[in-house]
Scaffold this motif. Structure first.
Motif, PDB file in Angstrom:
ATOM      1  N   ASN A   1      -6.715  -2.362   0.094  1.00 40.15           N
ATOM      2  CA  ASN A   1      -7.318  -1.645   1.214  1.00 40.15           C
ATOM      3  C   ASN A   1      -6.228  -0.817   1.876  1.00 40.15           C
ATOM      4  O   ASN A   1      -5.234  -1.375   2.362  1.00 40.15           O
ATOM      5  CB  ASN A   1      -7.948  -2.611   2.217  1.00 40.15           C
ATOM      6  CG  ASN A   1      -8.769  -1.889   3.259  1.00 40.15           C
ATOM      7  OD1 ASN A   1      -9.388  -0.870   2.965  1.00 40.15           O
ATOM      8  ND2 ASN A   1      -8.776  -2.400   4.472  1.00 40.15           N
ATOM      9  N   ASN A   2      -6.390   0.501   1.874  1.00 40.36           N
ATOM     10  CA  ASN A   2      -5.402   1.423   2.436  1.00 40.36           C
ATOM     11  C   ASN A   2      -4.003   1.157   1.897  1.00 40.36           C
ATOM     12  O   ASN A   2      -3.030   1.135   2.650  1.00 40.36           O
ATOM     13  CB  ASN A   2      -5.404   1.347   3.967  1.00 40.36           C
ATOM     14  CG  ASN A   2      -6.693   1.850   4.553  1.00 40.36           C
ATOM     15  OD1 ASN A   2      -7.253   2.833   4.100  1.00 40.36           O
ATOM     16  ND2 ASN A   2      -7.178   1.157   5.571  1.00 40.36           N
ATOM     17  N   GLY A   3      -3.893   0.904   0.590  1.00 37.91           N
ATOM     18  CA  GLY A   3      -2.602   0.703  -0.048  1.00 37.91           C
ATOM     19  C   GLY A   3      -2.019  -0.691   0.077  1.00 37.91           C
ATOM     20  O   GLY A   3      -0.952  -0.957  -0.449  1.00 37.91           O
ATOM     21  N   LYS A   4      -2.703  -1.595   0.764  1.00 37.02           N
ATOM     22  CA  LYS A   4      -2.215  -2.966   0.940  1.00 37.02           C
ATOM     23  C   LYS A   4      -3.079  -3.920   0.120  1.00 37.02           C
ATOM     24  O   LYS A   4      -4.302  -3.869   0.184  1.00 37.02           O
ATOM     25  CB  LYS A   4      -2.269  -3.351   2.419  1.00 37.02           C
ATOM     26  CG  LYS A   4      -1.722  -4.734   2.704  1.00 37.02           C
ATOM     27  CD  LYS A   4      -1.670  -4.972   4.199  1.00 37.02           C
ATOM     28  CE  LYS A   4      -1.304  -6.379   4.553  1.00 37.02           C
ATOM     29  NZ  LYS A   4      -0.012  -6.816   4.157  1.00 37.02           N
ATOM     30  N   VAL A   5      -2.429  -4.789  -0.652  1.00 33.68           N
ATOM     31  CA  VAL A   5      -3.159  -5.759  -1.473  1.00 33.68           C
ATOM     32  C   VAL A   5      -3.832  -6.777  -0.555  1.00 33.68           C
ATOM     33  O   VAL A   5      -3.191  -7.363   0.319  1.00 33.68           O
ATOM     34  CB  VAL A   5      -2.213  -6.478  -2.456  1.00 33.68           C
ATOM     35  CG1 VAL A   5      -2.947  -7.572  -3.218  1.00 33.68           C
ATOM     36  CG2 VAL A   5      -1.597  -5.478  -3.423  1.00 33.68           C
ATOM     37  N   VAL A   6      -5.157  -6.951  -0.747  1.00 38.07           N
ATOM     38  CA  VAL A   6      -5.912  -7.891   0.087  1.00 38.07           C
ATOM     39  C   VAL A   6      -6.421  -9.100  -0.694  1.00 38.07           C
ATOM     40  O   VAL A   6      -6.780 -10.118  -0.100  1.00 38.07           O
ATOM     41  CB  VAL A   6      -7.087  -7.201   0.821  1.00 38.07           C
ATOM     42  CG1 VAL A   6      -6.561  -6.184   1.828  1.00 38.07           C
ATOM     43  CG2 VAL A   6      -8.053  -6.547  -0.157  1.00 38.07           C
TER      44      VAL A   6
ATOM     45  N   ASP B   1     -10.890  -0.868  -0.662  1.00 39.76           N
ATOM     46  CA  ASP B   1     -11.313   0.471  -1.069  1.00 39.76           C
ATOM     47  C   ASP B   1     -10.993   0.779  -2.535  1.00 39.76           C
ATOM     48  O   ASP B   1     -11.472   1.762  -3.076  1.00 39.76           O
ATOM     49  CB  ASP B   1     -10.717   1.549  -0.159  1.00 39.76           C
ATOM     50  CG  ASP B   1      -9.205   1.492  -0.050  1.00 39.76           C
ATOM     51  OD1 ASP B   1      -8.542   0.881  -0.909  1.00 39.76           O
ATOM     52  OD2 ASP B   1      -8.668   2.074   0.916  1.00 39.76           O
ATOM     53  N   ARG B   2     -10.212  -0.081  -3.193  1.00 35.00           N
ATOM     54  CA  ARG B   2      -9.895   0.114  -4.604  1.00 35.00           C
ATOM     55  C   ARG B   2      -9.761  -1.245  -5.289  1.00 35.00           C
ATOM     56  O   ARG B   2      -9.298  -2.214  -4.690  1.00 35.00           O
ATOM     57  CB  ARG B   2      -8.553   0.847  -4.792  1.00 35.00           C
ATOM     58  CG  ARG B   2      -8.525   2.247  -4.220  1.00 35.00           C
ATOM     59  CD  ARG B   2      -9.266   3.213  -5.121  1.00 35.00           C
ATOM     60  NE  ARG B   2      -9.063   4.586  -4.728  1.00 35.00           N
ATOM     61  CZ  ARG B   2      -9.909   5.289  -3.996  1.00 35.00           C
ATOM     62  NH1 ARG B   2     -11.006   4.742  -3.545  1.00 35.00           N
ATOM     63  NH2 ARG B   2      -9.660   6.546  -3.706  1.00 35.00           N
ATOM     64  N   MET B   3     -10.160  -1.276  -6.561  1.00 34.91           N
ATOM     65  CA  MET B   3      -9.938  -2.441  -7.408  1.00 34.91           C
ATOM     66  C   MET B   3      -9.224  -1.940  -8.655  1.00 34.91           C
ATOM     67  O   MET B   3      -9.636  -0.933  -9.242  1.00 34.91           O
ATOM     68  CB  MET B   3     -11.255  -3.102  -7.812  1.00 34.91           C
ATOM     69  CG  MET B   3     -11.065  -4.319  -8.725  1.00 34.91           C
ATOM     70  SD  MET B   3     -12.637  -4.968  -9.346  1.00 34.91           S
ATOM     71  CE  MET B   3     -12.553  -4.390 -11.037  1.00 34.91           C
ATOM     72  N   TYR B   4      -8.163  -2.629  -9.041  1.00 25.85           N
ATOM     73  CA  TYR B   4      -7.406  -2.271 -10.235  1.00 25.85           C
ATOM     74  C   TYR B   4      -7.332  -3.474 -11.161  1.00 25.85           C
ATOM     75  O   TYR B   4      -7.247  -4.614 -10.703  1.00 25.85           O
ATOM     76  CB  TYR B   4      -5.977  -1.849  -9.876  1.00 25.85           C
ATOM     77  CG  TYR B   4      -5.906  -0.616  -9.027  1.00 25.85           C
ATOM     78  CD1 TYR B   4      -5.935   0.651  -9.598  1.00 25.85           C
ATOM     79  CD2 TYR B   4      -5.800  -0.714  -7.645  1.00 25.85           C
ATOM     80  CE1 TYR B   4      -5.861   1.790  -8.819  1.00 25.85           C
ATOM     81  CE2 TYR B   4      -5.728   0.422  -6.853  1.00 25.85           C
ATOM     82  CZ  TYR B   4      -5.759   1.665  -7.441  1.00 25.85           C
ATOM     83  OH  TYR B   4      -5.696   2.788  -6.665  1.00 25.85           O
ATOM     84  N   SER B   5      -7.307  -3.219 -12.470  1.00 28.53           N
ATOM     85  CA  SER B   5      -7.165  -4.263 -13.478  1.00 28.53           C
ATOM     86  C   SER B   5      -5.810  -4.113 -14.157  1.00 28.53           C
ATOM     87  O   SER B   5      -5.382  -2.999 -14.445  1.00 28.53           O
ATOM     88  CB  SER B   5      -8.276  -4.147 -14.523  1.00 28.53           C
ATOM     89  OG  SER B   5      -9.537  -4.233 -13.913  1.00 28.53           O
ATOM     90  N   PHE B   6      -5.158  -5.250 -14.396  1.00 29.68           N
ATOM     91  CA  PHE B   6      -3.856  -5.269 -15.059  1.00 29.68           C
ATOM     92  C   PHE B   6      -3.905  -6.257 -16.206  1.00 29.68           C
ATOM     93  O   PHE B   6      -4.274  -7.408 -16.024  1.00 29.68           O
ATOM     94  CB  PHE B   6      -2.752  -5.696 -14.076  1.00 29.68           C
ATOM     95  CG  PHE B   6      -2.569  -4.734 -12.943  1.00 29.68           C
ATOM     96  CD1 PHE B   6      -1.647  -3.706 -13.045  1.00 29.68           C
ATOM     97  CD2 PHE B   6      -3.307  -4.862 -11.785  1.00 29.68           C
ATOM     98  CE1 PHE B   6      -1.481  -2.815 -11.992  1.00 29.68           C
ATOM     99  CE2 PHE B   6      -3.143  -3.973 -10.727  1.00 29.68           C
ATOM    100  CZ  PHE B   6      -2.235  -2.951 -10.839  1.00 29.68           C
TER     101      PHE B   6
END
Length: 169
Positions: A116-121, A76-81
């Protein structure tokens, strides 16, 4: 209780039992540790972004991820670092104690993390060209080709790059 084992066999039996118990305890401890293995970038995903850039068009981020075939699953989310450490990633995501394997050492590295729901997938190391969503993106985020002018040049020195719609707006 008396053992029927001869004295020369008692010590190895006790040591063997101790070794088995240590293995069981060790396995239990290591299985509770969560880790994320940072994968290498998928050429199919890089190609999907390049098709959008070359067409000067748009696409849904979720469609590009699905089209590439990378094994993200539900997200549900994608983040870049950028130039990230496991501590900086965990702090930002709120994933205290999560162990990250395969983080690149290069200072110009970029890591894409799917949650997904706060868990890294899923996570991967992004190579050139890089496409970032530092504030985060969703499967519904628009990926669009954008025409840009190189800094310090004339308008005729334009190129196309990719932008990913981020949240919050």
């Amino acid at each position: 209780m008396r053992s029927n084992l001869p004295p020369c066999m008692r010590l190895p039996s006790v040591l063997g039992l101790a070794a088995i118990l240590l293995l069981l305890v060790g396995c239990e401890l290591s299985s509770s540790d969560e880790k994320v293995i940072v994968e290498q970038e998928s050429p199919a995903l890089a190609d999907a972004f390049e098709r959008v850039r070359n067409s000067h068009g748009t696409a849904r981020l979720g469609d590009l991820i699905t089209e590439s075939g990378i094994p993200v699953g539900s997200w549900d989310r994608m983040y870049s670092f950028s130039s990230a450490t496991k501590e900086s990633i965990n702090d930002r995501l709120g994933t205290k104690g999560l162990d990250w394997w395969g983080l690149p050492f290069a200072s110009d590295s970029l890591i894409q993390v799917f949650v997904n729901n706060g868990k890294v997938v899923y996570a991967y190391s992004d190579r050139n060209p890089r496409y970032a969503a530092y504030r985060g993106a969703t499967p519904e985020s628009e990926v669009k080709a954008v025409e840009r002018t190189a800094a310090g040049t004339t308008e005729s020195d334009t190129y196309w790059s990719i932008e990913i719609e981020e949240f919050p707006k």
